[in-house]
Design an enzyme around this catalytic site. Structure first.
Site, PDB file in Angstrom:
ATOM      1  NE  ARG A   1     -12.786  -1.096   4.729  1.00 40.54           N
ATOM      2  CZ  ARG A   1     -13.404  -1.779   3.770  1.00 40.54           C
ATOM      3  NH1 ARG A   1     -13.428  -3.088   3.800  1.00 40.54           N
ATOM      4  NH2 ARG A   1     -14.004  -1.152   2.784  1.00 40.54           N
TER       5      ARG A   1
ATOM      6  CD  GLU B   1      -9.367   3.807   7.344  1.00 36.12           C
ATOM      7  OE1 GLU B   1      -9.206   4.987   6.969  1.00 36.12           O
ATOM      8  OE2 GLU B   1      -8.682   3.281   8.229  1.00 36.12           O
TER       9      GLU B   1
ATOM     10  CD  GLU C   1      -0.874   2.880   6.746  1.00 35.24           C
ATOM     11  OE1 GLU C   1      -2.051   2.520   6.944  1.00 35.24           O
ATOM     12  OE2 GLU C   1      -0.415   3.936   7.208  1.00 35.24           O
TER      13      GLU C   1
ATOM     14  CG  PHE D   1      -4.911   3.768  11.395  1.00 34.46           C
ATOM     15  CD1 PHE D   1      -4.060   2.948  10.680  1.00 34.46           C
ATOM     16  CD2 PHE D   1      -4.353   4.855  12.055  1.00 34.46           C
ATOM     17  CE1 PHE D   1      -2.698   3.191  10.626  1.00 34.46           C
ATOM     18  CE2 PHE D   1      -2.976   5.112  12.013  1.00 34.46           C
ATOM     19  CZ  PHE D   1      -2.153   4.272  11.286  1.00 34.46           C
TER      20      PHE D   1
ATOM     21  CD  GLN E   1      -2.804  -0.975   2.542  1.00 34.32           C
ATOM     22  OE1 GLN E   1      -2.844  -1.995   3.198  1.00 34.32           O
ATOM     23  NE2 GLN E   1      -3.394   0.139   2.939  1.00 34.32           N
TER      24      GLN E   1
ATOM     25  NE  ARG F   1      -7.319   7.471  11.758  1.00 41.95           N
ATOM     26  CZ  ARG F   1      -7.934   8.493  11.138  1.00 41.95           C
ATOM     27  NH1 ARG F   1      -9.167   8.844  11.493  1.00 41.95           N
ATOM     28  NH2 ARG F   1      -7.325   9.155  10.189  1.00 41.95           N
TER      29      ARG F   1
ATOM     30  CB  ALA G   1      -5.697   7.868   6.252  1.00 44.95           C
TER      31      ALA G   1
ATOM     32  CB  THR H   1      -3.566  11.167  12.987  1.00 45.98           C
ATOM     33  OG1 THR H   1      -2.724  10.017  12.957  1.00 45.98           O
ATOM     34  CG2 THR H   1      -5.021  10.731  12.972  1.00 45.98           C
TER      35      THR H   1
ATOM     36  CG  PHE I   1      -8.688  -5.350   3.785  1.00 42.40           C
ATOM     37  CD1 PHE I   1      -9.808  -4.655   3.344  1.00 42.40           C
ATOM     38  CD2 PHE I   1      -8.399  -6.569   3.190  1.00 42.40           C
ATOM     39  CE1 PHE I   1     -10.622  -5.175   2.341  1.00 42.40           C
ATOM     40  CE2 PHE I   1      -9.207  -7.088   2.180  1.00 42.40           C
ATOM     41  CZ  PHE I   1     -10.324  -6.393   1.759  1.00 42.40           C
TER      42      PHE I   1
END
Ligand code: MTE
Ligand code: HPA
Ligand code: MOS
Length: 751
Positions: free
Chosen positions: A336, A707, A226, A338, A191, A304, A503, A434, A222
Site C-alpha cells: 500500500r 492507498e 500482487e 508502493f 491480487q 514510484r 495501484a 506507472t 495490501f
C-alpha cells in the site's frame, strides 16, 4: 461498512482459499526452505523423507517441467533454489503427502548441507559492493547544483524507513486441480490472476489457455499478493501436475512471515535548499532501496518513489536518484503506497530539518510550497486540478489548526512528564500504474433471461469494497435493485490478460469497463424497446427503478419482462468491454511524461501525547480533509481512509521488522511483531470529504482511495517528534522510522 460481502463475512459463510470443499484424493503440500540467508547447497538428501509413510512425492528444482523461474519483470528468481540460496526462507523443496501433518513432519527429515557465504542485509553495503539490480534511476529537472548557490539555507541528512509486514488475515495459499488434457485450474489468493497464470505456465511449460486461475476473494492483500501469491500458486500447480491429484498449499502464519517479502526498507540521503522565507528552491535525494534477494516489483516501486520525491510540493530544481540494492533478505514487494510513502517521509524530514534551522514553524514551509494549479512535477507532468491548497486551507480552518497549536503549547507549559505534539501532513499521490500498459481492464456482463445480472471483471475483492462499487455502477446504469446483480469470481478464462488489482485503480479501471459493457447492453435494450413498442428512432427511452419509460411515459413493462421479451427476440444479452486509460504515457529513457491519469490530494492534522517517562504515546486524533472526487460509495471510501491511516500509523510507529545480521527474521510472530490494535488506534479519526471535486477520469467522477490516506500516518512520526522537542528543546532527533516507544525513550534520554 456495508458492502457486497458484509453479511456473509459476519455469518462466517464467505469462502477463502482454505475453505473450499476438496475432492477426494486431494494431497497437501508443505515447503522446505533455506535456514540460512546466503550460501551454496553442498548436499541435499531426501531419502528419509521418501520413506516417510504417507509422503507421495518430493519435488526439487530439477523436477520442474518448464522453466524454474517466477521473476515477473526481471527473470532473477527461481521458484526452487538450485545450487545456491539467497535468503532465509527461500523455497528449496516441496513435500507432498496425503495429509498436512504428514507433509509438515516429513520435511523435517530433509538433510541439507550448506557452504555458508556472508549475507548482506544493508542496502548501502550492497551498493558499495556493486549489487544493483538495475542501473541507477534518475528523475530530475532544473539544475540543483546551480540552485544551491541561490539558497539562503541548506540542510542535509539521512533518513531511515523500516519494512512492514502485510499481515493480511488470510495467509498465502492456493489449491490446484489437474484438468482434462494436462491442464491445471488454480484457486488462488492472488491480487493478480493473470500474473499467477503466467507464472504457473512458465513453471509447467504450458500455454496460457491450459491454466485457469480463479479468485473468490482475498482476506486482505495490501500489495503482498500482487506478485508474491504467484510462487505458492505455482508450487500447488506443479505439485498437482506431477502427482495428477488436486494439491492444496496454505502457508502457516510463521512460514508466511518468514518466506515472503515486505514493504521495502529505505536508507535515504537528502539535501534541501530554501530562501530565508521558506521557499524551497532545490532538493537532491538518493534512495537506497533494500530490494531483497530478487527484483520482484522493486523496480516499479523505486520509480514510484522517484515520482513522489517531492510529495505535494512544487520544487523547481530536483535530482532524485534511485538505487535498487540487492540484499540477502526475502524479496521485498508491493505494499500500500508502493514506494510513495518512503519518498514522502524523506521530503517531510528534509522540511522539518530546514524549519529547525530557519527557526520557523514547519507548516509555514509546507504551506508556502504546496502545489498550485499547473505546477510542473520534476518528471514533466503538470499538477492539473490540484486540490493541494484547497485541502490544506480547509483542514487548517475546519480543524482549527491555530487553536490546536496554542492548546498544545499550553498543555506543554503545564505538564512536565507528558508532552503533546502536532503535525500537518499534506499528501499527493498519482493514480495509475506507472507502467502505462497496465492501465487497462475488462468486464463481461451477462443479463440472464430472468433479469438477474452476473458481472465478471479483472478486479479482485480483498476487503476494499471493489465488488460493491462495480455492483453500484451496473445498478445505476440499468436502474435495477442491486440485489439483482451478482459479482462473479475473478477468473482468467472469463476476463483475460488482466492487470493485478493494485495501484488503487481497480474500481476506476474495472468500473469503467463495466460501465462500457452495461451501456452497450442498455443501448441494445433501448433499440429493442423502440422496435417492439413502435417508438421513433429519436424517442427517449429511460429505465427507472425496474420500469421502462418511453418519451416520459411508463410503458407497461418491468425490467424482468423486458429481458424475457428481448431474449425471445434473440437480443444478445451479454457484453464484454475493455477500458484503457486515455492520455497517459511515460518515456523511460528521459523519465518524462504524463504518468498519471490524475492525482489524489489531502491534508491531515495529527495530535499525539507522549509519556516522557516511559516513551509510550497515544495518538489523540487524526483529522483529514481528503479529496475523494465525487464519492458514490461514501461508507466504503471512509472505511478505506480509516484503514489506510491505521496502517500508516503502524508503519511509522510500532511495526518493527527485525532481521539479525545473519538475515534471519526475529519478528516472525504476532508476539514479536506488533500491529496497531483498538488500544493504539487514534482516539479520534475524522475524515472530511473535500467538496466540489469532480474527476471525469475516475469512475462516476470519484477518485481512487485505496492507498493515498496511508500517508497521513507519516504525520504521526513528526507529531511524536514535535512532542519530544517540547521535552528536550534543542536536541536533534534522528529521522529513523518506526518511532517505537523504545526509540522515543532512547531519543529523550540518550546523549
Ligand atoms: N483494503 C482492504 N480491506 N484490504 C486490502 O488488501 N489493499 C490496498 C487497498 N485497500 C487492501 C485495501 C491496496 S495495496 C490497494 S492497491 C487497493 O486497496 C486496491 O484496491 P482498489 O484498486 O480497488 O482500491
Ligand atoms: N502501483 C502498484 N502496482 C504496480 C504499479 C504501481 O504503480 N506498477 C506496477 N505494478
Ligand atoms: Mo497495492 S500496493 O498497489 O496492491
Amino acid at each position: 461498512m456495508k458492502n457486497y460481502d458484509t453479511t456473509r463475512h459476519v455469518r462466517g459463510e464467505s469462502l477463502f482459499a482454505d475453505d473450499f470443499l476438496l475432492p477426494e484424493g486431494t494431497l497437501f503440500a508443505s515447503v522446505f526452505s533455506s535456514s540460512i540467508a546466503h550460501g551454496k547447497i553442498v548436499s541435499l538428501d531426501i531419502s528419509e523423507v521418501e520413506k516417510h509413510p504417507g509422503v507421495k512425492k518430493i519435488i526439487l528444482a530439477k523436477d520442474i517441467p518448464g522453466q524454474n523461474q517466477i521473476g515477473g519483470i526481471i527473470q532473477d528468481e527461481p521458484l526452487l533454489a538450485e545450487n545456491e540460496v539467497h535468503f532465509c526462507g527461500q523455497p528449496i523443496a516441496i513435500v507432498i503427502a496425503e495429509n498436512l501433518l504428514i507433509a509438515r513432519a516429513a520435511k523435517k527429515k530433509i538433510k541439507i548441507e550448506f557452504e555458508e557465504l556472508t549475507p548482506i542485509t544493508d542496502p548501502r553495503e550492497a551498493y558499495a559492493k556493486g549489487m544493483l539490480i538495475i542501473p541507477p534511476r534518475i528523475f530530475s529537472n532544473g539544475n540543483v547544483d546551480e540552485a544551491w548557490t541561490q539558497c539562503d539555507v541548506l540542510v542535509e541528512g539521512t533518513v531511515e524507513t523500516g519494512a512492514q509486514e502485510h499481515l493480511y488475515l488470510e495467509t498465502q495459499g492456493a489449491i490446484a486441480f489437474p484438468t482434462e488434457g494436462n491442464g491445471i485450474k488454480i484457486i488462488s489468493s492472488t491480487q493478480g490472476p493473470t500474473a499467477t497464470q503466467r507464472a504457473a505456465c512458465k513453471i509447467l511449460g504450458l500455454p496460457m489457455h491450459q491454466v485457469e486461475v480463479d479468485v473468490m476473494r482475498l482476506g486482505g492483500g495490501f500489495g503482498g499478493k500482487e506478485d508474491q501469491a504467484n510462487a505458492w500458486a505455482a508450487i500447488a500447480a506443479v505439485s498437482a501436475y506431477v502427482t495428477k491429484k488436486p494439491v492444496k498449499l496454505i502457508l502457516p502464519r510463521q512460514e508466511d512471515m518468514r518466506m515472503t517479502g515486505k514493504r521495502h526498507p529505505y536508507s535515504i540521503d537528502y539535501k534541501i535548499g530554501l530562501t530565508k522565507d521558506g521557499k524551497i528552491l532545490s532538493y537532491e535525494v538518493t534512495f537506497f532501496q533494500n530490494a531483497g534477494a530478487a527484483a520482484d516489483l522493486s523496480t516499479p516501486i523505486l520509480d514510484r518513489t522517484l515520482f513522489h520525491a517531492t510529495n505535494s510540493y512544487f520544487v523547481p530544481n530536483v535530482k532524485a536518484t534511485g538505487l535498487c540494492c540487492r540484499t540477502n533478505l526475502p524479496p521485498n514487494t508491493a505494499f500500500r503506497g508502493f514506494g510513495g510513502p518512503q519518498a514522502m517521509f524523506a521530503m517531510e524530514a528534509a522540511i522539518y530539518k530546514a524549519a529547525a534551522k530557519l527557526g520557523i514553524d514547519v507548516s509555514i514551509i509546507q504551506e508556502k510550497n504546496l502545489l498550485t494549479e499547473g505546477d510542473e512535477f520534476h518528471y514533466g507532468q503538470l499538477a492539473e486540478n490540484s486540490k493541494a491548497r484547497a485541502c490544506w486551507n480547509e483542514a487548517k480552518e475546519k480543524f482549527k489548526f491555530d487553536e490546536i497549536k496554542s492548546n498544545v503549547e499550553k498543555f506543554n507549559r503545564e505538564n512536565q512528564l507528558s508532552k503533546k505534539g502536532y503535525a500537518c501532513m499534506p499528501i499527493c499521490f498519482g493514480i495509475s500504474f506507472t507502467n502505462t500498459f497496465m492501465n487497462q481492464a475488462g468486464a463481461l456482463v451477462h443479463i440472464y433471461s430472468d433479469g438477474s445480472v452476473g458481472i465478471s471483471t479483472a478486479a479482485v475483492e480483498m476487503g476494499q469494497g471493489v465488488n460493491e462499487k462495480i455492483r453500484l455502477v451496473a445498478a445505476e446504469i440499468f436502474s435495477i435493485n442491486k440485489s439483482k446483480i451478482k459479482i462473479e469470481t475473478t477468473n482468467t478464462s472469463r476476463v483475460a490478460n488482466t492487470s493485478p488489482t493494485a495501484a488503487s485503480s481497480a474500481a476506476d479501471l474495472n468500473g469503467k469497463a463495466t460501465e462500457l459493457a452495461c451501456k452497450n447492453l442498455f443501448e441494445r435494450l433501448v433499440d429493442f424497446v423502440k422496435d417492439e413498442f413502435g417508438f421513433s428512432a429519436s424517442s427517449k427511452i429511460e429505465f427507472e427503478d425496474e420500469t421502462i419509460l418511453g418519451d416520459g411515459n411508463k410503458i407497461d413493462l418491468t425490467w424482468n419482462e423486458l429481458i424475457q421479451k428481448a431474449f425471445f427476440k434473440r437480443v444478445n444479452l451479454s457484453a464484454h468491454a475493455h477500458y484503457a486509460v486515455p492520455g497517459i504515457y511515460f518515456d523511460k529513457e528521459k523519465n518524462k511524461g504524463n504518468a498519471f491519469a490524475y492525482y489524489s490530494f489531502g491534508t491531515a492534522v495529527v495530535e499525539v501525547t507522549v509519556d516522557c517517562l516511559r516513551g509510550t504515546y497515544i495518538v489523540d486524533s487524526v483529522k483529514a480533509v481528503h479529496d475523494f472526487g465525487k464519492s458514490f460509495a461514501n461508507v466504503i471510501d471512509l472505511g478505506q481512509a480509516e484503514g489506510a491511516i491505521m496502517q500508516g500509523i503502524g508503519w511509522m510507529t510500532m511495526e518493527e521488522v527485525i532481521y539479525n545480521s545473519e538475515g534471519k527474521l526475529l519478528t516472525d510472530a504476532l508476539s514479536t511483531y506488533k500491529i496497531p490494535d483498538i488500544h493504539s488506534a487514534p482516539k479520534e479519526i475524522e475524515v472530511h470529504f473535500l467538496e466540489n471535486s469532480e474527476n471525469p477520469l475516475g469512475i462516476f467522477n470519484s477518485k481512487a482511495i485505496g492507498e493515498p490516506p496511508l500517508m497521513y500516518g507519516i504525520g504521526t512520526f513528526f507529531a511524536i517528534q514535535n512532542a519530544m522537542k517540547a521535552f528536550r528543546p534543542g536536541k536533534e532527533f534522528q529521522f529513523s522510522a518506526p518511532l517505537t516507544p523504545e526509540k522515543v525513550l532512547l531519543g529523550l534520554y540518550k546523549e
